[in-house]
Scaffold this active site. Structure first.
Site, mmCIF file in Angstrom:
data_model
loop_
_atom_site.group_PDB
_atom_site.id
_atom_site.type_symbol
_atom_site.label_atom_id
_atom_site.label_comp_id
_atom_site.label_asym_id
_atom_site.label_seq_id
_atom_site.Cartn_x
_atom_site.Cartn_y
_atom_site.Cartn_z
ATOM 1 N N GLU A 91 -84.178 -103.557 7.889
ATOM 2 C CA GLU A 91 -84.167 -103.992 6.506
ATOM 3 C C GLU A 91 -82.884 -104.721 6.140
ATOM 4 O OE1 GLU A 91 -87.154 -100.600 4.756
ATOM 5 O OE2 GLU A 91 -85.022 -100.276 4.568
ATOM 6 N N CYS A 104 -76.906 -107.161 2.077
ATOM 7 C CA CYS A 104 -76.572 -106.025 2.944
ATOM 8 C C CYS A 104 -77.385 -106.166 4.225
ATOM 9 C CB CYS A 104 -76.906 -104.732 2.205
ATOM 10 S SG CYS A 104 -76.634 -103.250 3.169
ATOM 11 N N CYS A 111 -79.548 -95.753 14.735
ATOM 12 C CA CYS A 111 -78.114 -95.600 14.998
ATOM 13 C C CYS A 111 -77.920 -94.346 15.839
ATOM 14 C CB CYS A 111 -77.335 -95.475 13.695
ATOM 15 S SG CYS A 111 -75.542 -95.335 13.951
ATOM 16 N N CYS A 115 -74.758 -89.317 11.869
ATOM 17 C CA CYS A 115 -74.152 -88.687 10.692
ATOM 18 C C CYS A 115 -75.249 -87.886 9.976
ATOM 19 C CB CYS A 115 -73.561 -89.735 9.758
ATOM 20 S SG CYS A 115 -72.321 -90.756 10.571
ATOM 21 N N CYS A 118 -77.367 -89.250 6.845
ATOM 22 C CA CYS A 118 -77.816 -90.650 6.896
ATOM 23 C C CYS A 118 -79.210 -90.752 7.477
ATOM 24 C CB CYS A 118 -76.837 -91.473 7.733
ATOM 25 S SG CYS A 118 -77.405 -93.135 8.085
ATOM 26 N N CYS A 346 -78.083 -97.401 -0.389
ATOM 27 C CA CYS A 346 -77.358 -96.958 0.795
ATOM 28 C C CYS A 346 -77.993 -95.727 1.406
ATOM 29 C CB CYS A 346 -75.972 -96.501 0.373
ATOM 30 S SG CYS A 346 -74.722 -97.570 0.905
HETATM 31 N N1 SAH Z 1 -72.694 -97.491 10.197
HETATM 32 C C1 SAH Z 1 -71.827 -98.009 9.215
HETATM 33 C C2 SAH Z 1 -72.495 -98.885 8.186
HETATM 34 C C3 SAH Z 1 -73.858 -98.520 7.664
HETATM 35 S S1 SAH Z 1 -74.054 -97.276 6.475
HETATM 36 C C4 SAH Z 1 -71.077 -96.897 8.521
HETATM 37 O O1 SAH Z 1 -71.422 -95.736 8.720
HETATM 38 O O2 SAH Z 1 -70.093 -97.189 7.844
HETATM 39 C C5 SAH Z 1 -73.321 -97.878 4.957
HETATM 40 C C6 SAH Z 1 -72.724 -96.742 4.126
HETATM 41 O O3 SAH Z 1 -73.749 -95.891 3.580
HETATM 42 C C7 SAH Z 1 -71.815 -95.839 4.956
HETATM 43 O O4 SAH Z 1 -70.653 -95.509 4.246
HETATM 44 C C8 SAH Z 1 -72.706 -94.635 5.131
HETATM 45 O O5 SAH Z 1 -71.980 -93.506 5.461
HETATM 46 C C9 SAH Z 1 -73.393 -94.543 3.792
HETATM 47 N N2 SAH Z 1 -74.579 -93.678 3.766
HETATM 48 C C10 SAH Z 1 -75.380 -93.355 4.793
HETATM 49 N N3 SAH Z 1 -76.367 -92.521 4.372
HETATM 50 C C11 SAH Z 1 -76.174 -92.311 3.065
HETATM 51 C C12 SAH Z 1 -76.872 -91.550 2.067
HETATM 52 N N4 SAH Z 1 -77.956 -90.865 2.361
HETATM 53 N N5 SAH Z 1 -76.386 -91.581 0.806
HETATM 54 C C13 SAH Z 1 -75.303 -92.320 0.497
HETATM 55 N N6 SAH Z 1 -74.607 -93.053 1.392
HETATM 56 C C14 SAH Z 1 -75.038 -93.054 2.666
HETATM 57 FE FE1 SF4 Z 2 -74.865 -94.653 11.855
HETATM 58 FE FE2 SF4 Z 2 -75.672 -93.842 9.457
HETATM 59 FE FE3 SF4 Z 2 -73.451 -92.802 10.549
HETATM 60 FE FE4 SF4 Z 2 -73.434 -95.361 9.679
HETATM 61 S S1 SF4 Z 2 -73.710 -93.516 8.427
HETATM 62 S S2 SF4 Z 2 -72.636 -94.558 11.649
HETATM 63 S S3 SF4 Z 2 -75.566 -95.940 10.158
HETATM 64 S S4 SF4 Z 2 -75.545 -92.589 11.357
#
Ligand code: SAH
Ligand code: SF4
Length: 377
Positions: A91, A104, A111, A115, A118, A346
């Protein structure tokens, strides 16, 4: 297989021209057609000799990913689902604001970094996107937005209707797909392609330290770092890459990055998870930790998704957290949720990922779901 010219940055396209027996400046002409005018058909490139056009058409193609779906939210946010083959989709989201239009972009299908808050990470990892698939998101966005602007008779160059900023904050960890992401960002910055300034291209990373050092030398764009925790113990748990590159190492790398960065600060992203990382003592720890660097802080209210074990922090907790950091002298913003009605926020960019790592199945077999907040789910 025909080469896809969307995979080529200026340097490689110049080399290709020489290999094909052409003058290197042809690369500039081609880039303008492809990236500025959004042309995918060699026949339309009127200032290029017909014989060369025919040669290109035989050996090369301009093939962005297929557009599978487009959604428009009430607030003007748009989301595109792009087909990246074998049942996978990624997306891209366009967010219009008063003074800018931000796209974005995704960098991977899924990934691997896992995390815990996420949705992309929870789906596991399938593969890296190619340069063509990454820049193809910007190519499509520009094409769709200028098409719509022309149709409804609006000036095409009105800032809020076109992509003026790019954030690498979609699906995937951009620094884990280093070469393809850097080639795509070079195209974003190239005056013959998208001509964005380094300050208007932001890469967000969860903190891959060696690649951050490389980026500083190769392509120092604006940087956002996913901090998300006030100390190593909490970060080890919710951003597992911290076990490999702990906070001290990460912040040292950020300070090195600042020497070359186009802005004199780094943005630290901090997801607000109820009871996990949102207490006043956590805010005070963050304030102390970032003292030795130049930081802005972006608080992101957690976006819930099915089967996640977290809750969004309350409004009060977010305000309290923000106030402590502001009183400590930091510039703090709280991210607004955009495109709620189309799940464009996000962490909600789910796309369609066929998980090669079969993470969910393995997880069910090997470890219990983590329960935060004192235990009940
Ligand atoms: N992988 C990269 C970029 C993609 S995620 C990173 O982790 O920085 C973009 C942002 O959204 C990151 O700060 C990530 O931690 C945040 N994010 C991921 N899942 C989320 C969620 N469920 N609610 C709010 N922010 C989230
Ligand atoms: Fe990967 Fe999501 Fe962690 Fe960003 S926040 S590094 S997309 S698992």
């Amino acid at each position: 297989m025909a080469m896809n010219l969307l995979d080529y940055d200026a340097e490689r396209l110049g080399q290709l021209m020489v290999q094909l027996g052409e003058k290197p400046f042809r690369a500039k002409q081609l880039m303008k057609w492809i990236h500025q005018r959004g042309v995918a058909d060699f026949d339309a490139m009127s200032d290029i000799a017909k014989s060369f056009r025919q040669k290109l058409a035989a050996d090369a193609k301009i093939a962005p990913p297929e557009m599978m779906a487009e959604q428009l939210a009430k607030d003007g946010t748009r989301k595109w689902l792009l087909d990246v083959g074998t049942g996978n989709g990624v997306e891209a989201v366009f967010i219009p604001e008063d003074d800018r239009g931000t796209l974005c972009i995704s960098s991977q299908v899924g990934c691997a970094l896992d995390c815990s808050f996420c949705s992309t990470g929870r789906q596991g990892f399938n593969r890296n996107l190619s340069t063509a698939e990454i820049i193809g998101q910007l190519w499509w966005a520009n094409k769709r937005l200028s098409f719509d602007a022309a149709r409804i008779g609006e000036a095409k160059n009105e800032d809020t209707r076109i992509v003026s900023n790019v954030v690498m904050m979609g699906m995937g960890e951009p620094l884990a797909n280093y070469d393809n992401v850097v080639a795509a960002m070079r195209l974003m910055l190239d005056d013959n392609a998208y001509g964005l300034s380094r300050r208007r291209v932001t890469l967000s990373t969860s903190g891959l330290v060696p690649q951050l050092d490389r980026l500083r030398e190769d392509c120092p764009v604006a940087l956002a770092v996913s901090l998300h925790a006030p100390n190593d113990a909490i970060r080890d748990d919710i951003v597992p890459i911290n076990q490999k590159y702990p906070l001290k190492e990460l912040l040292d790398a950020c300070n090195r990055y600042l020497e070359k960065a186009p802005r004199d600060f780094i943005t630290y992203e901090y997801v607000m998870l109820d009871g996990v990382n949102d207490l006043p003592e956590h805010a005070r720890q963050v304030a102390a930790m970032l003292r030795s660097t130049s930081a802005k802080i972006n608080l992101i209210p957690f976006n819930p998704f099915p089967n996640s074990s977290f809750k969004r922090s309350s409004r009060d907790a977010i305000v309290r957290f923000r106030d402590i950091l502001q009183q400590a002298g930091y510039i703090v913003t709280v991210r607004k949720t955009r495109g709620d009605d189309i799940d464009a926020a996000c962490g909600q960019l789910a796309g369609q990922v066929q998980d090669k790592t079969r993470r969910l199945e393995r997880m069910a077999e090997t470890r219990p779901i983590l329960f935060k907040n004192g235990g009940s789910a």
